[in-house]
Design an enzyme around this catalytic site. Sequence first.
Site, mmCIF file in Angstrom:
data_model
loop_
_atom_site.group_PDB
_atom_site.id
_atom_site.type_symbol
_atom_site.label_atom_id
_atom_site.label_comp_id
_atom_site.label_asym_id
_atom_site.label_seq_id
_atom_site.Cartn_x
_atom_site.Cartn_y
_atom_site.Cartn_z
ATOM 1 N N LYS A 1 0.830 -1.220 0.000
ATOM 2 C CA LYS A 1 0.000 0.000 0.000
ATOM 3 C C LYS A 1 0.860 1.263 0.000
ATOM 4 C CE LYS A 1 -2.405 -0.398 3.777
ATOM 5 N NZ LYS A 1 -2.082 -1.679 4.377
ATOM 6 N N ARG A 55 -9.809 2.110 8.809
ATOM 7 C CA ARG A 55 -9.356 0.771 9.149
ATOM 8 C C ARG A 55 -10.409 0.018 9.950
ATOM 9 N NH1 ARG A 55 -3.605 1.550 9.044
ATOM 10 N NH2 ARG A 55 -2.481 -0.389 9.367
ATOM 11 N N ARG A 93 11.286 -6.220 5.144
ATOM 12 C CA ARG A 93 11.010 -4.803 4.865
ATOM 13 C C ARG A 93 11.957 -3.883 5.638
ATOM 14 N NH1 ARG A 93 5.038 -2.295 5.325
ATOM 15 N NH2 ARG A 93 5.142 -2.626 7.577
ATOM 16 N N ARG A 143 11.333 -1.382 10.748
ATOM 17 C CA ARG A 143 10.334 -0.691 11.554
ATOM 18 C C ARG A 143 10.185 -1.361 12.913
ATOM 19 N NH1 ARG A 143 4.936 0.517 8.141
ATOM 20 N NH2 ARG A 143 4.025 -0.388 10.012
ATOM 21 N N ARG A 191 -1.069 -7.528 13.937
ATOM 22 C CA ARG A 191 -1.632 -6.612 12.941
ATOM 23 C C ARG A 191 -2.397 -7.368 11.864
ATOM 24 N NH1 ARG A 191 3.743 -4.684 12.148
ATOM 25 N NH2 ARG A 191 3.269 -3.633 10.210
HETATM 26 P P1 ADP Z 1 0.645 -1.336 8.811
HETATM 27 O O1 ADP Z 1 -0.335 -1.305 7.667
HETATM 28 O O2 ADP Z 1 1.835 -2.196 8.529
HETATM 29 O O3 ADP Z 1 0.033 -1.637 10.131
HETATM 30 P P2 ADP Z 1 0.782 1.594 8.969
HETATM 31 O O4 ADP Z 1 2.005 2.384 8.716
HETATM 32 O O5 ADP Z 1 -0.393 1.837 8.091
HETATM 33 O O6 ADP Z 1 1.306 0.100 8.888
HETATM 34 O O7 ADP Z 1 0.293 1.784 10.482
HETATM 35 C C1 ADP Z 1 1.167 1.571 11.556
HETATM 36 C C2 ADP Z 1 0.393 1.539 12.870
HETATM 37 O O8 ADP Z 1 -0.234 2.826 13.088
HETATM 38 C C3 ADP Z 1 -0.752 0.551 12.968
HETATM 39 O O9 ADP Z 1 -0.326 -0.747 13.338
HETATM 40 C C4 ADP Z 1 -1.622 1.207 14.055
HETATM 41 O O10 ADP Z 1 -1.071 1.024 15.348
HETATM 42 C C5 ADP Z 1 -1.498 2.680 13.730
HETATM 43 N N1 ADP Z 1 -2.568 3.137 12.797
HETATM 44 C C6 ADP Z 1 -2.388 3.624 11.536
HETATM 45 N N2 ADP Z 1 -3.573 3.944 10.975
HETATM 46 C C7 ADP Z 1 -4.524 3.663 11.891
HETATM 47 C C8 ADP Z 1 -5.947 3.768 11.908
HETATM 48 N N3 ADP Z 1 -6.646 4.235 10.859
HETATM 49 N N4 ADP Z 1 -6.611 3.369 13.028
HETATM 50 C C9 ADP Z 1 -5.954 2.906 14.094
HETATM 51 N N5 ADP Z 1 -4.615 2.778 14.155
HETATM 52 C C10 ADP Z 1 -3.889 3.159 13.074
#
Ligand code: ADP
Length: 224
Positions: free
Chosen positions: A17, A93, A130, A162, A173
């Site tokens: 993504k 999400r 990654r 990360r 996750r």
């Molecule tokens: P990933 O898709 O690998 O989880 P992201 O960079 O999109 O990575 O998000 C990292 C973290 O940030 C998530 O695991 C969560 O803790 C938090 N996060 C991001 N977007 C949201 C959201 N829309 N709602 C709740 N938590 C979020």
Amino acid sequence: MIPGVRLIMLGRQGAGKGTQCVRIARHYVVPHISTGDILRGAVKEASPFGLKAKEFMERGDLLPDDVMIGIVAERLGRDDTRTRGYVLDGFPRTVAQAEALIEIAGRKPIDLVIDLEVPRELVLERLAGRRVCETCGTNYSVAVPPASGETCDICGGLVVQRADDTEDAINRRLDLYETQTRPLTDFYRELGDLVTVDGVGSPDMVLERLVAAVESSRRPGVRR
Ligand code: ADP
């Protein structure tokens, strides 16, 4: 001039993504709004909010809906998104977030929702390898590292693993994706906005498929 677009990108962790949203945002010249990047920025600043967010993220937990909705409402309130649109990456999400997005952005807040599909076995492999620039967020991998080995080709920042790409947090996750985020595909399918795109293949191939999906959704007579 290429018209702007309002897109939501869904897809499990490691589906690509982030990489594809950067490219598609560049293609349509719209802002790429990544809630993960926004939160990592707050963590880096070590603000009280950032320290709290860090705890959730390192466990692989989602932050509370009201917090995330506030962040996105503020971001979508800025002029750049009103004029050309946006690519939303990491939001919504949960169904509660998707419902709030309708409130924030109006009855038809999006042109298309793309579900970028990559099987779980393959994303596990991708996530283990990654690497990411801690300054600008550019993605690399063990297989495709930056030219210098350790610093980012774009900004010179340090390229690291990360903090939430540990085995436990990855599994948490991915499980949360199935229970909290997967229902969004039904939510958007019912609204007629959803298209699934195969995320397996080279980044260029996947981008081509994504652009084709956006373009075909714009053709007259396509139900959305
Ligand atoms: P990933 O898709 O690998 O989880 P992201 O960079 O999109 O990575 O998000 C990292 C973290 O940030 C998530 O695991 C969560 O803790 C938090 N996060 C991001 N977007 C949201 C959201 N829309 N709602 C709740 N938590 C979020």
